[in-house]
Design an enzyme around this catalytic site. Structure first.
Site, PDB file in Angstrom:
ATOM      1  N   GLY A  99       1.512   5.778   0.172  1.00 11.44           N
ATOM      2  CA  GLY A  99       1.032   4.853  -0.465  1.00 11.44           C
ATOM      3  C   GLY A  99       1.770   3.679  -0.746  1.00 11.44           C
ATOM      4  O   GLY A  99       3.056   3.987  -0.062  1.00 11.44           O
TER       5      GLY A  99
ATOM      6  N   GLY B 251       2.865   1.021  -3.577  1.00 15.92           N
ATOM      7  CA  GLY B 251       2.333   0.975  -5.117  1.00 15.92           C
ATOM      8  C   GLY B 251       3.617  -1.139  -4.839  1.00 15.92           C
ATOM      9  O   GLY B 251       4.163  -1.273  -4.259  1.00 15.92           O
ATOM     10  N   GLY B 252       3.515  -0.858  -6.521  1.00 14.10           N
ATOM     11  CA  GLY B 252       4.450  -2.135  -7.013  1.00 14.10           C
ATOM     12  C   GLY B 252       5.622  -2.346  -6.681  1.00 14.10           C
ATOM     13  O   GLY B 252       5.995  -3.348  -6.535  1.00 14.10           O
TER      14      GLY B 252
ATOM     15  N   GLY C 134       7.211  -0.462  -3.643  1.00 16.87           N
ATOM     16  CA  GLY C 134       7.582  -0.155  -2.624  1.00 16.87           C
ATOM     17  C   GLY C 134       6.661   1.092  -2.109  1.00 16.87           C
ATOM     18  O   GLY C 134       5.292   0.688  -2.474  1.00 16.87           O
TER      19      GLY C 134
ATOM     20  N   VAL D 263       6.085   4.325  -0.040  1.00 15.46           N
ATOM     21  CA  VAL D 263       6.584   5.753  -0.715  1.00 15.46           C
ATOM     22  C   VAL D 263       5.672   6.600   0.926  1.00 15.46           C
ATOM     23  O   VAL D 263       4.990   6.710   0.640  1.00 15.46           O
ATOM     24  CB  VAL D 263       5.762   6.343  -2.167  1.00 15.46           C
ATOM     25  CG1 VAL D 263       6.054   7.507  -2.338  1.00 15.46           C
ATOM     26  CG2 VAL D 263       5.535   5.413  -2.680  1.00 15.46           C
TER      27      VAL D 263
ATOM     28  N   LYS E 137      11.090   6.650  -2.102  1.00 17.78           N
ATOM     29  CA  LYS E 137      10.318   5.792  -2.637  1.00 17.78           C
ATOM     30  C   LYS E 137      11.038   4.630  -2.122  1.00 17.78           C
ATOM     31  O   LYS E 137      12.521   4.721  -2.177  1.00 17.78           O
ATOM     32  CB  LYS E 137      10.012   5.739  -3.989  1.00 17.78           C
ATOM     33  CG  LYS E 137       9.063   4.044  -3.969  1.00 17.78           C
ATOM     34  CD  LYS E 137       8.739   4.370  -5.861  1.00 17.78           C
ATOM     35  CE  LYS E 137       7.418   3.199  -5.987  1.00 17.78           C
ATOM     36  NZ  LYS E 137       6.441   3.775  -6.816  1.00 17.78           N
TER      37      LYS E 137
ATOM     38  N   ASP F 104       4.978   1.179 -16.329  1.00 15.94           N
ATOM     39  CA  ASP F 104       4.097   1.402 -16.235  1.00 15.94           C
ATOM     40  C   ASP F 104       3.278   2.432 -15.606  1.00 15.94           C
ATOM     41  O   ASP F 104       3.142   2.883 -15.240  1.00 15.94           O
ATOM     42  CB  ASP F 104       4.428   0.610 -14.386  1.00 15.94           C
ATOM     43  CG  ASP F 104       3.506   0.392 -13.434  1.00 15.94           C
ATOM     44  OD1 ASP F 104       2.546   0.153 -14.350  1.00 15.94           O
ATOM     45  OD2 ASP F 104       4.181  -0.038 -12.129  1.00 15.94           O
TER      46      ASP F 104
END
Ligand code: NAG
Ligand code: NAG
Ligand code: NAG
Ligand code: NAG
Ligand code: NAG
Ligand code: NAG
Ligand code: NAG
Ligand code: NAG
Ligand code: NAG
Length: 673
Positions: A362, A364-365, A367, A369, A384, A481
Site C-alpha cells: 500500500g 500511505g501518508g 510512504g 509499504v 515501510k 494518525d
C-alpha cells in the site's frame, strides 16, 4: 682415414671464403665512394649504443632492450662533393633490413642517414629514432639527411601511419612519406609491406644531383628486381643540407616494445647505382628462437592475462561500488545501541525482491509499504519506506520506536527494526497476514465483513494500544494518525495499531511558519486543524471517529450522498441518536446481527471522544475503563449533542476546507496501512 687430415684444410678455405665474401667489396678505385656488405661478419663498422654485429654477420642495431638506441657507420667519411664549392653529387645506397618484434607492433624504427659526424650520442631513443633530440629536431644546423622506416605514428612529427617510409631533412617531420610497400612494375598497383613483419626487405635510396631528387624504393627480398617506381620521391637540394664531410650509417631506437632492428646487407656508390647486394649470401634473420617464444608467452600472454585480471578486478570493483551505492546506508555512532534492530538495506532489498511493485502492500501518508520475507529467518515482514531528509530528532525517534517495539504490546504492530539510507528511513514491521481493517469495513466483498464481536474486539484492542502509547509507556507518544487503514489485523483478527510515533518524525526539520498538520482528514480534531498541535486528546478525537467508523461501517466524511455536500459521520450518528434510532447508524451489512447494548455503548464512546472541545473528551484510560465496564460512561445530553452539531463540525469543515492545500502530509482517505 684421409678425412681427419682434410678437415683443417677445408675449414681454412671455408674461413677464407667467408672473410672474402663478408668484407666490404671495394670496387674500382676510390674505396670510400663505393662499398657493399653482404653480411657484416668481418666489416669494420663504427658502432655505438646497442649496436653490434652478431656472429652470423647480422648488424644488430637494437637488441631488444626497451628505450634504447644504436648506431652503425661506415668507418670512412664520404666525399659528397667533387669540388670544394660544388653541389652534392648523385649517390645511391641500398640495404636489406629486418625488424623482429614479439608483437605485430614494433617500436620505433630505423634510419639510414648521412650526417656530418659519427657521434650521435646526444640523440634520443624512442620517437627520435636515435637521430635527433627534443632540442635539435628540425634545426638546420644538424646537416642530416635520413630515410626513416618508422613503425610508430608520432603525431608531433605528422607521421601518416605506423608503418611508413619517410625522407627526413634535419628533423623527423618527413619532407615526404608513404606507407611502406611498393608499386608493381606490371600494373602499377601498390602493395603494402609491413616493416615489422619479421621479413627482410630491401630499400634503395637514390639522390639525383641534377634533379635534386631523392627517391626511396623498397621491395620484399624475393622480388628479383628493384621496382621501377619509388614509393617516396622528394625534391630536395641536399647541397644546402649536407656538409663536405659526411658519414653514412644507420640509427635505430626502441620504445616500450622489445624490438630488434637488423641490417643484413648494405651497399653504396657515388655517381652510380648501388652495387647489387648478393641476397643469397645474406645472414638469416633470427626467427622461431625458443627464447622468443618464451618471451612471447611472458610478454603477450602475461600482459594480456594481467590486463584481463585487471579488467576483471575493475569490473568487480565497479560491481562492488554499484553494490555499495545500491545497498548504501546511513549509519551513525549512536546507533550502536540499537544494533539488533538495525537491518541492512541489502537484506531488506532481497527480502522484498528489490522493492518490486508486486510486493507493494500500500501507499500511505508516510510512504510505500512492501511485503517481504527475510531470507535467513523466513520471517514475513512489511517494510515501510519513509522519505525523510532530516537527521534532526532521528536519534530520539529511533530510540522511541525501537523501545516501543521492544515492549511488544499486543495491540501494536510489532516493529522489528529499521534501516537508514540517505533521505530515507525504512521501518521493518512484522507482517500482519490479515491486512488492514480498512478493507473489512469498506471492502466490496461480503465475505470480508467483520462480525460485531470482531469489531468490538478490535475497538477494545486499539483503545488498549493507544492507552499504552499515551500513558503506559515511559513517554507520552501521540500517534497522530489513528484511522481504520492504520489498524492491522493479526492472525487472530486482533486489531493492532501501526505507524505509532511515525508522525512525530515530521515535527522536525519543517518550516515553523507553516502549520503542518499531520493526520487524515475526517480524523482531525478541530483544535488540531486550527493549531496544528497534536496532543493525546487529538488522538482521542481520532479514536472516537475510528470507533464510529467501525460501528457504522462508514468513513468519517462521506461523499456518497448528494452532489457536493459532505456528510459528516458524526452528524449523521447524532441525528440517529437524537431520533432514538441509533440502530439505523449501525452498519447495515451486519444485517442486525449485533449486540444492541454494546453497539449503543460503542457509539456513545465514539461520540464522547469526538467532542469538539478537547477537555471534554475522556482520556484513553477512562475509555478503557468504560470498555472494561469498570466505570459507566456519562450520558450524552441533548445539549452536548446539539453543541457538537452546531459548534464542532461546521467550523471544522470550513477550517478543513480552507487549510486543505497547506496540509502537505495529510494522508488521503484511501491511505495505505
Ligand atoms: C643490449 O645491448 C646493451 C648495450 O650493449 C647491453 O647492455 C644489453 O645487455 C644487451 N641486451 C641484450 C638482451 O643483449
Ligand atoms: C677499422 O676502422 C678503424 C677506423 O675507422 C681503423 O682504425 C681500424 O684499423 C679498422 N680496422 C680494420 C680491421 O680495418
Ligand atoms: C667557395 O665559396 C666560398 C664562400 O662561399 C669562397 O670564399 C671560396 O672562394 C669558394 N671557393 C671556390 C674554389 O670557388
Ligand atoms: C639550432 O641549433 C643551434 C646550435 O645548436 C642553436 O644555436 C639554435 O638556436 C637552434 N635553432 C633553433 C630554432 O632551435
Ligand atoms: C599486379 O601485378 C602483381 C604481379 O604481377 C600481382 O601479384 C597483383 O595481383 C596485380 N594486381 C592487380 C590489382 O592486378
Ligand atoms: C595498406 O596499409 C594501409 C594502412 O596501413 C591500409 O589502409 C591498407 O588497407 C593496406 N593495404 C593493403 C593492400 O594491405
Ligand atoms: C614473396 O614472399 C611473400 C611472403 O613473404 C609472398 O606473399 C609473395 O607472394 C612472394 N612473392 C614472390 C614474387 O615470390
Ligand atoms: C642546390 O643548391 C646549391 C647551393 O646550395 C646551388 O648552388 C645549386 O644550384 C642548387 N641546385 C639546384 C638544382 O637548384
Ligand atoms: C651470390 O653468391 C653466391 C654464393 O653465395 C654465388 O654463387 C652467386 O654467384 C652470387 N651472385 C652474384 C650475382 O654475385
Amino acid at each position: 682415414m684421409a678425412r681427419p687430415n682434410m678437415k683443417p684444410i677445408v675449414l681454412f678455405f671455408l674461413k677464407l671464403l667467408l672473410i672474402g665474401l663478408s668484407a666490404p667489396q671495394l670496387i674500382a678505385g676510390d674505396e670510400t665512394q663505393k662499398f657493399v656488405y653482404s653480411g657484416f661478419a668481418s666489416a669494420n663498422l663504427t658502432l655505438d649504443g646497442t649496436a653490434s654485429v652478431t656472429p652470423s654477420g647480422l648488424l644488430e642495431l637494437t637488441n631488444g632492450t626497451v628505450m634504447s638506441m644504436g648506431h652503425a657507420f661506415h668507418p670512412a667519411p664520404l666525399r659528397l662533393r667533387d669540388s670544394p664549392n660544388g653541389t652534392i653529387q648523385s649517390f645511391s645506397a641500398s640495404f636489406v633490413f629486418g625488424i623482429i618484434s614479439i608483437y605485430d607492433l614494433s617500436s620505433h624504427g630505423l634510419t639510414m642517414l648521412v650526417a656530418p659526424s659519427k657521434d650521435l650520442s646526444k640523440a634520443m631513443p624512442v620517437q627520435y629514432l636515435g637521430l635527433f633530440n627534443g632540442l635539435n629536431n628540425g634545426n638546420t644546423t644538424n646537416h642530416i639527411f635520413a630515410v626513416e622506416l618508422d613503425t610508430w605514428q608520432n603525431a608531433e612529427f605528422g607521421d601518416i601511419d605506423y608503418n611508413h617510409v619517410g625522407v627526413d631533412i634535419n628533423g623527423l617531420s618527413s619532407e615526404k612519406s608513404h606507407t611502406a610497400g611498393f608499386f608493381h612494375d606490371q600494373n602499377g598497383t601498390f602493395e603494402n609491406l609491413t616493416l615489422g613483419s619479421q621479413e627482410a626487405m630491401q630499400v634503395w635510396v637514390d639522390y639525383d644531383r641534377e634533379k635534386t631528387q631523392i627517391d626511396v624504393t623498397m621491395a620484399p627480398l624475393n622480388m628479383t628486381t628493384k621496382p621501377k617506381r619509388p614509393i617516396v620521391s622528394a625534391r630536395y637540394n641536399l647541397s644546402a643540407v649536407l656538409k663536405d664531410v659526411a658519414y653514412i650509417g644507420f640509427s635505430s631506437s626502441t620504445g616500450t616494445i622489445k624490438t630488434q632492428h637488423y641490417v643484413l646487407g648494405w651497399s653504396f656508390a657515388m655517381n652510380g647505382p648501388a652495387p647489387v647486394i648478393n641476397l643469397s649470401m645474406l645472414p638469416k634473420l633470427p626467427r622461431d628462437h625458443p627464447k622468443g617464444r618464451r618471451s612471447w608467452v611472458l610478454d603477450i600472454v602475461l600482459p594480456v592475462g594481467t590486463a584481463v585480471v585487471l579488467l576483471s578486478l575493475g569490473a568487480i570493483a565497479f560491481l562492488l561500488v554499484r553494490r555499495h551505492f545500491r545497498y548504501a546506508e546511513v549509519r551513525d555512532n549512536w546507533e550502536v545501541e540499537f544494533g539488533p534492530h538495525r537491518f541492512s538495506y541489502k537484506d531488506l532489498y532481497h527480502a522484498t525482491g528489490g522493492f518490486e511493485d508486486k510486493n507493494l502492500l500500500g501507499v500511505g501518508g508516510f510512504g510505500r509499504v512492501y511485503k517481504g520475507v527475510l531470507q535467513k529467518s523466513r520471517l514475513k515482514i512489511a517494510v515501510k519506506r519513509v522519505s525523510h531528509d532530516s537527521k534532526q530528532g532521528m536519534k530520539e525517534f529511533i530510540a522511541e520506536i525501537v523501545s516501543i517495539g521492544r515492549l511488544q504490546n499486543r495491540n501494536l504492530v510489532p516493529l522489528l527494526g529499521y534501516c537508514r539510507r540517505k533521505g530515507e528511513l525504512l521501518l521493518v514491521y512484522e507482517y500482519m497476514p490479515n491486512g488492514s481493517l480498512d478493507k473489512y469495513l469498506h471492502g466490496k466483498e461480503d465475505n470480508t465483513i467483520l462480525s460485531w464481536a470482531q469489531r468490538f474486539q478490535v475497538i477494545k484492542g486499539i483503545a488498549s494500544g493507544l492507552l499504552y502509547l499515551h500513558e503506559e509507556w515511559e513517554k507520552v507518544v501521540v500517534h497522530r494518525d489513528i484511522k481504520a487503514s492504520n489498524v492491522l489485523l493479526d492472525n487472530e483478527m486482533n486489531g493492532r495499531l501501526g505507524d505509532f510515533g511515525l508522525a512525530r518524525l515530521y515535527d522536525h526539520g519543517i518550516d515553523p511558519q507553516t502549520t503542518h498538520v499531520v493526520g487524515t482528514i475526517g480524523y482531525l480534531a478541530p483544535e488540531l486543524a486550527r493549531s496544528g498541535n497534536a496532543t493525546p486528546p487529538t488522538d482521542v478525537f481520532a479514536f472516537g471517529m475510528f470507533v464510529l467508523e467501525v460501528v457504522c461501517g462508514q468513513r468519517p466524511v462521506n461523499h456518497q450522498n448528494t452532489q457536493d455536500s459532505q456528510v459528516m459521520l458524526v452528524d449523521w450518528v447524532i441525528d440517529n441518536v437524537q431520533k432514538g434510532s441509533f440502530g439505523d447508524a449501525v452498519d447495515a451489512r451486519l444485517k442486525g446481527r449485533y449486540d444492541a447494548g454494546e453497539a449503543y455503548f460503542a457509539l456513545k464512546i465514539g461520540l464522547l471522544c469526538s467532542h469538539p472541545f478537547a477537555n471534554a473528551r475522556p482520556s484513553m484510560r477512562q475509555v478503557m475503563q468504560y470498555l472494561d465496564g469498570e466505570t459507566e460512561p456519562p450520558e450524552l445530553s441533548f445539549e452536548v449533542l446539539t453543541l457538537m452539531q452546531n459548534e464542532g463540525f461546521e467550523p471544522y469543515v470550513i477550517s478543513y476546507s480552507v487549510s486543505t492545500t497547506s496540509i502537505g502530509t495529510v494522508s488521503q482517505l484511501s491511505g495505505g496501512r
